[in-house]
Enzyme design. Sequence first.
Site, short mmCIF file in Angstrom:
data_model
loop_
_atom_site.label_atom_id
_atom_site.label_comp_id
_atom_site.label_asym_id
_atom_site.label_seq_id
_atom_site.Cartn_x
_atom_site.Cartn_y
_atom_site.Cartn_z
N LYS A 107 13.46 4.29 -0.14
CA LYS A 107 12.53 5.12 -0.92
C LYS A 107 11.40 5.71 -0.06
CE LYS A 107 13.46 2.91 -5.35
NZ LYS A 107 12.93 2.24 -6.54
N GLY A 145 4.67 -4.83 -4.04
CA GLY A 145 5.57 -4.01 -3.22
C GLY A 145 5.71 -2.61 -3.77
P1 NDP Z 1 9.46 -4.95 -2.46
O1 NDP Z 1 10.33 -5.65 -1.49
O2 NDP Z 1 8.79 -3.69 -2.06
O3 NDP Z 1 8.28 -5.96 -2.96
C1 NDP Z 1 8.58 -7.23 -3.42
C2 NDP Z 1 7.31 -7.94 -3.84
O4 NDP Z 1 7.69 -9.17 -4.44
C3 NDP Z 1 6.36 -8.29 -2.72
O5 NDP Z 1 5.05 -8.16 -3.21
C4 NDP Z 1 6.71 -9.74 -2.38
O6 NDP Z 1 5.60 -10.50 -1.93
C5 NDP Z 1 7.08 -10.28 -3.72
N1 NDP Z 1 8.10 -11.35 -3.66
C6 NDP Z 1 9.34 -11.27 -3.13
N2 NDP Z 1 10.02 -12.42 -3.32
C7 NDP Z 1 9.17 -13.25 -3.99
C8 NDP Z 1 9.29 -14.58 -4.48
N3 NDP Z 1 10.42 -15.29 -4.31
N4 NDP Z 1 8.23 -15.13 -5.11
C9 NDP Z 1 7.09 -14.42 -5.29
N5 NDP Z 1 6.92 -13.15 -4.83
C10 NDP Z 1 7.96 -12.57 -4.20
O7 NDP Z 1 10.37 -4.74 -3.77
P2 NDP Z 1 10.16 -3.63 -4.90
O8 NDP Z 1 8.72 -3.64 -5.26
O9 NDP Z 1 10.79 -2.36 -4.49
O10 NDP Z 1 11.05 -4.21 -6.11
C11 NDP Z 1 10.66 -5.36 -6.83
C12 NDP Z 1 11.68 -5.64 -7.93
O11 NDP Z 1 11.66 -4.62 -8.92
C13 NDP Z 1 13.14 -5.69 -7.44
O12 NDP Z 1 13.79 -6.75 -8.10
C14 NDP Z 1 13.71 -4.38 -7.88
O13 NDP Z 1 15.12 -4.46 -8.10
C15 NDP Z 1 12.97 -4.19 -9.21
N6 NDP Z 1 12.94 -2.78 -9.63
C16 NDP Z 1 13.54 -2.49 -10.83
C17 NDP Z 1 13.55 -1.20 -11.28
C18 NDP Z 1 14.22 -0.89 -12.59
O14 NDP Z 1 14.45 0.29 -12.88
N7 NDP Z 1 14.51 -1.89 -13.41
C19 NDP Z 1 12.96 -0.08 -10.50
C20 NDP Z 1 12.31 -0.52 -9.27
C21 NDP Z 1 12.34 -1.83 -8.87
P3 NDP Z 1 5.03 -10.44 -0.43
O15 NDP Z 1 4.23 -9.18 -0.35
O16 NDP Z 1 4.21 -11.67 -0.31
O17 NDP Z 1 6.25 -10.42 0.46
#
Ligand code: NDP
Length: 284
Positions: A66, A131
């Site tokens: 993205k 994220g």
């Molecule tokens: P990113 O990788 O950009 O960000 C992930 C975030 O989640 C970070 O802040 C990370 O923390 C945190 N994180 C990851 N794993 C864990 C964990 N096990 N426990 C706690 N915090 C965690 O991902 P995206 O923001 O792009 O996507 C997030 C979710 O949203 C995904 O599952 C994606 O599939 C879903 N999504 C769904 C959509 C839909 O249409 N339904 C559209 C867009 C996204 P840290 O910063 O500390 O690493």
Amino acid sequence: MSQLFAVIGNPIEHSRSPLIHQQFARQMGIDLVYEKLWAPIDGFEAAVREFMERGGAGMNVTVPFKLEAFDLADEHSPRAKRALAANTLVFPQEAGGPIRADNTDGIGLVNDLAFHGVEITGRRLLILGAGGATRGVLEPLLERTPSALTIANRNPERAYGLVEEFADVAGDCLLSGCPLAAIEATPFDLIINATPASLARQLPPLPDEIIGPETTAYDMAYSAEPTVFMEWAASRGASPHDGLGMLVEQAAESFLLWHGRRPDTAPVRLALREAIARTEQRQD
Ligand code: NDP
């Protein structure tokens, strides 16, 4: 002749976007081909250019491309500029024209919350994760004037960064960031799980006091069965929802950009739910 579209990602096999867009197209009487396009991690731009040469009219973009999609485009919608990420590309129909980028994830979430009758205005919101998905939904949520919005993240620095970046659109909303362990221990009206933790069947470490019977708990992840986050919410009397509707709603906004008409999402939500249940049964 059919217009050509695709969703690009790595991995991409799991994507439901072709099914969604084909259903929209059938509903609207539009003839289109919608492909799944896998690109190597270092081959996003080459894959996009090749698709354009084949006559591609538009593309959805998913993990992990993205940000690159945003960088590749020549023109950006205001919401893509805010997110610094694009999930939708519109290609020029004449050689040399601009590639346009948009981001429909945020409006997808807001439309899905409206579909479920979830209020945002005047409510206390908590977002887990800082994220790309959180970045994409912050502005449309803040525009609906919640009374408070807290971003809680494993790495709190990223939450503080977003608070600073979005302060100009917070208006009267109390916008704050914190580590997961320091979330204020009173029930929120709406908790949005914008981490991918549910995909690994994990629940972020959350205090039980943040949720109650009046809370709506929204997981951006989705599956045939309720996610662990939804189960946690339901066991405390809250109303859980998954992100399937968000997926369909963001697709409807992409469809609108490409075809100038917005499809009815209700029948496609049902069709997608059934398709997911069938696939996951086969995988069991
Ligand atoms: P990113 O990788 O950009 O960000 C992930 C975030 O989640 C970070 O802040 C990370 O923390 C945190 N994180 C990851 N794993 C864990 C964990 N096990 N426990 C706690 N915090 C965690 O991902 P995206 O923001 O792009 O996507 C997030 C979710 O949203 C995904 O599952 C994606 O599939 C879903 N999504 C769904 C959509 C839909 O249409 N339904 C559209 C867009 C996204 P840290 O910063 O500390 O690493």
